[in-house]
Design a protein around this motif. Structure first.
Motif, PDB file in Angstrom:
ATOM      1  N   GLU A  18      20.337   1.316 -13.095  1.00 48.69           N
ATOM      2  CA  GLU A  18      20.181   0.962 -11.686  1.00 48.69           C
ATOM      3  C   GLU A  18      18.821   0.343 -11.405  1.00 48.69           C
ATOM      4  O   GLU A  18      18.698  -0.602 -10.622  1.00 48.69           O
ATOM      5  N   TRP A  19      17.790   0.861 -12.039  1.00 48.47           N
ATOM      6  CA  TRP A  19      16.449   0.288 -11.886  1.00 48.47           C
ATOM      7  C   TRP A  19      16.435  -1.153 -12.415  1.00 48.47           C
ATOM      8  O   TRP A  19      15.889  -2.067 -11.778  1.00 48.47           O
ATOM      9  N   SER A  20      17.062  -1.371 -13.557  1.00 49.45           N
ATOM     10  CA  SER A  20      17.155  -2.723 -14.121  1.00 49.45           C
ATOM     11  C   SER A  20      17.890  -3.657 -13.169  1.00 49.45           C
ATOM     12  O   SER A  20      17.481  -4.810 -12.964  1.00 49.45           O
ATOM     13  N   ARG A  21      18.970  -3.155 -12.581  1.00 50.47           N
ATOM     14  CA  ARG A  21      19.755  -3.991 -11.662  1.00 50.47           C
ATOM     15  C   ARG A  21      18.931  -4.401 -10.445  1.00 50.47           C
ATOM     16  O   ARG A  21      18.936  -5.570 -10.043  1.00 50.47           O
ATOM     17  N   GLN A  22      18.233  -3.444  -9.864  1.00 50.62           N
ATOM     18  CA  GLN A  22      17.448  -3.734  -8.666  1.00 50.62           C
ATOM     19  C   GLN A  22      16.277  -4.669  -8.970  1.00 50.62           C
ATOM     20  O   GLN A  22      15.950  -5.559  -8.179  1.00 50.62           O
ATOM     21  N   LEU A  23      15.638  -4.466 -10.104  1.00 52.21           N
ATOM     22  CA  LEU A  23      14.530  -5.348 -10.485  1.00 52.21           C
ATOM     23  C   LEU A  23      15.031  -6.762 -10.737  1.00 52.21           C
ATOM     24  O   LEU A  23      14.396  -7.746 -10.316  1.00 52.21           O
ATOM     25  N   LEU A 218      13.173   4.299  -5.177  1.00 48.78           N
ATOM     26  CA  LEU A 218      11.912   5.007  -4.992  1.00 48.78           C
ATOM     27  C   LEU A 218      10.962   4.775  -6.161  1.00 48.78           C
ATOM     28  O   LEU A 218       9.749   4.601  -5.970  1.00 48.78           O
ATOM     29  N   LEU A 219      11.506   4.776  -7.371  1.00 54.28           N
ATOM     30  CA  LEU A 219      10.668   4.548  -8.545  1.00 54.28           C
ATOM     31  C   LEU A 219      10.119   3.118  -8.558  1.00 54.28           C
ATOM     32  O   LEU A 219       8.963   2.889  -8.931  1.00 54.28           O
ATOM     33  N   MET A 220      10.942   2.167  -8.166  1.00 54.03           N
ATOM     34  CA  MET A 220      10.491   0.780  -8.107  1.00 54.03           C
ATOM     35  C   MET A 220       9.385   0.627  -7.070  1.00 54.03           C
ATOM     36  O   MET A 220       8.366  -0.034  -7.313  1.00 54.03           O
ATOM     37  N   ARG A 224       5.270  -0.356  -7.741  1.00 55.47           N
ATOM     38  CA  ARG A 224       4.738  -1.569  -7.127  1.00 55.47           C
ATOM     39  C   ARG A 224       3.764  -1.296  -5.982  1.00 55.47           C
ATOM     40  O   ARG A 224       3.234  -2.226  -5.403  1.00 55.47           O
ATOM     41  N   ARG A 225       3.508  -0.027  -5.669  1.00 59.05           N
ATOM     42  CA  ARG A 225       2.627   0.266  -4.548  1.00 59.05           C
ATOM     43  C   ARG A 225       1.191  -0.159  -4.879  1.00 59.05           C
ATOM     44  O   ARG A 225       0.742  -0.062  -6.020  1.00 59.05           O
ATOM     45  N   PRO A 226       0.439  -0.630  -3.884  1.00 60.97           N
ATOM     46  CA  PRO A 226      -0.895  -1.180  -4.134  1.00 60.97           C
ATOM     47  C   PRO A 226      -1.892  -0.167  -4.679  1.00 60.97           C
ATOM     48  O   PRO A 226      -2.859  -0.547  -5.331  1.00 60.97           O
ATOM     49  N   ASP A 227      -1.659   1.121  -4.429  1.00 59.52           N
ATOM     50  CA  ASP A 227      -2.583   2.145  -4.927  1.00 59.52           C
ATOM     51  C   ASP A 227      -2.048   2.830  -6.186  1.00 59.52           C
ATOM     52  O   ASP A 227      -2.454   3.948  -6.509  1.00 59.52           O
ATOM     53  N   PHE A 228      -1.170   2.160  -6.916  1.00 56.27           N
ATOM     54  CA  PHE A 228      -0.572   2.761  -8.113  1.00 56.27           C
ATOM     55  C   PHE A 228      -1.629   3.258  -9.090  1.00 56.27           C
ATOM     56  O   PHE A 228      -1.504   4.348  -9.660  1.00 56.27           O
ATOM     57  N   ASN A 229      -2.671   2.478  -9.291  1.00 58.53           N
ATOM     58  CA  ASN A 229      -3.697   2.855 -10.269  1.00 58.53           C
ATOM     59  C   ASN A 229      -4.494   4.083  -9.852  1.00 58.53           C
ATOM     60  O   ASN A 229      -5.215   4.660 -10.672  1.00 58.53           O
TER      61      ASN A 229
END
Length: 249
Positions: A18-23, A218-220, A224-229
């Motif tokens: 599902e993650w692959s599909r959405q990406l 949610l995982l995607m 991709r959130r700007p504060d991921f690091n």
């Protein structure tokens, strides 16, 4: 210009599919890795590969990276493949199944991470690793000793890896309880092997399981959130604050 590329193991079903599909639908480069390509693979690249072939992991990462355009700005490795089996009390488990569990849930992700970091050492792209962990790595579940041990090891390995590499952000995220084939396997267990079976049957009957579609979304968003690091290495997708709100500690 290809801005983001994702290498996803366990991509043939469940969250990985599902993650692959959405990406793919969002226009990102996706390289799926699993033993068998599904008939309904959503697009992008797919590399059939058995992760128990530990001596070939360096090569499969090389193949995946060769499929990523040179101008890609962000490259993400998602270690999503895993197994719940063997389900049973530790002293009753088959040695081969225990070994297979540790290979799929811990050893293969460790080697995939190592190959990913090593081969991208001179690459200036933003590099991220997302390891799919579990609450079982942080809490005792009778009958899941091999799975719990593998996921606990994955958490601690992720913390070490994140500390060792300033140019790669690593997270180990528990995605919650999701309605996948793994949950079906759990519900088919015997009470003697898994004393908490009734609780997991109730999760299904009461509609308390998350869907692969929502979890992948949610995982995607997390990746991709700007504060991921700035996120802590050990995470639970259900407890993440909104970007810019609340504490990340």
């Amino acid at each position: 210009m290809a801005k983001e590329a994702y290498i996803i193991t366990g991509a043939s079903k469940g969250i990985g599919f599902e993650w692959s599909r959405q990406l793919n639908a969002a226009g990102h480069v996706v390289i799926g890795i699993a033993r068998t390509e599904p008939d309904n693979w959503p697009g992008g690249h797919f590399l059939p590969f058995d992760l128990t072939r530990l001596d070939a992991i360096e090569e499969i990462i090389a193949q995946a990276l060769n499929l990523i355009p040179g101008e890609t700005e962000t490259i993400v490795l998602v270690n999503n493949a895993g197994t719940i089996e063997p389900i049973g009390l530790a002293h009753t488990n088959d040695a081969t199944q225990v070994s297979q569990s540790i290979v799929l849930n811990l050893t293969a992700p460790m080697l995939l991470c190592g190959a990913f970091i090593r081969q991208l050492k001179s690459n200036s792209a933003d590099k991220k690793i997302v390891n799919t962990s579990s609450g079982a790595g942080r809490k005792v579940y009778e009958g899941w000793s091999a799975y719990c041990a593998g996921k606990a090891g994955l958490d601690h390995f992720s913390s070490c890896l994140d500390a060792e590499n300033d140019d790669v952000k690593v997270v180990s995220v528990a995605p919650g309880i999701i309605d996948t084939a793994m949950q079906q396997t759990i519900r088919q267990s015997e009470a003697a092997d898994f004393p908490l079976i009734d609780k997991f049957l109730d999760y299904k009957e009461s509609g308390l399981l998350s869907s692969p579609e929502e979890t992948a979304r949610l995982l995607m968003e997390m990746t991709r959130r700007p504060d991921f690091n700035e996120l802590p290495t050990i995470l639970d997708i259900r407890n993440l604050p909104q970007p810019g709100k609340g504490s990340l500690n």
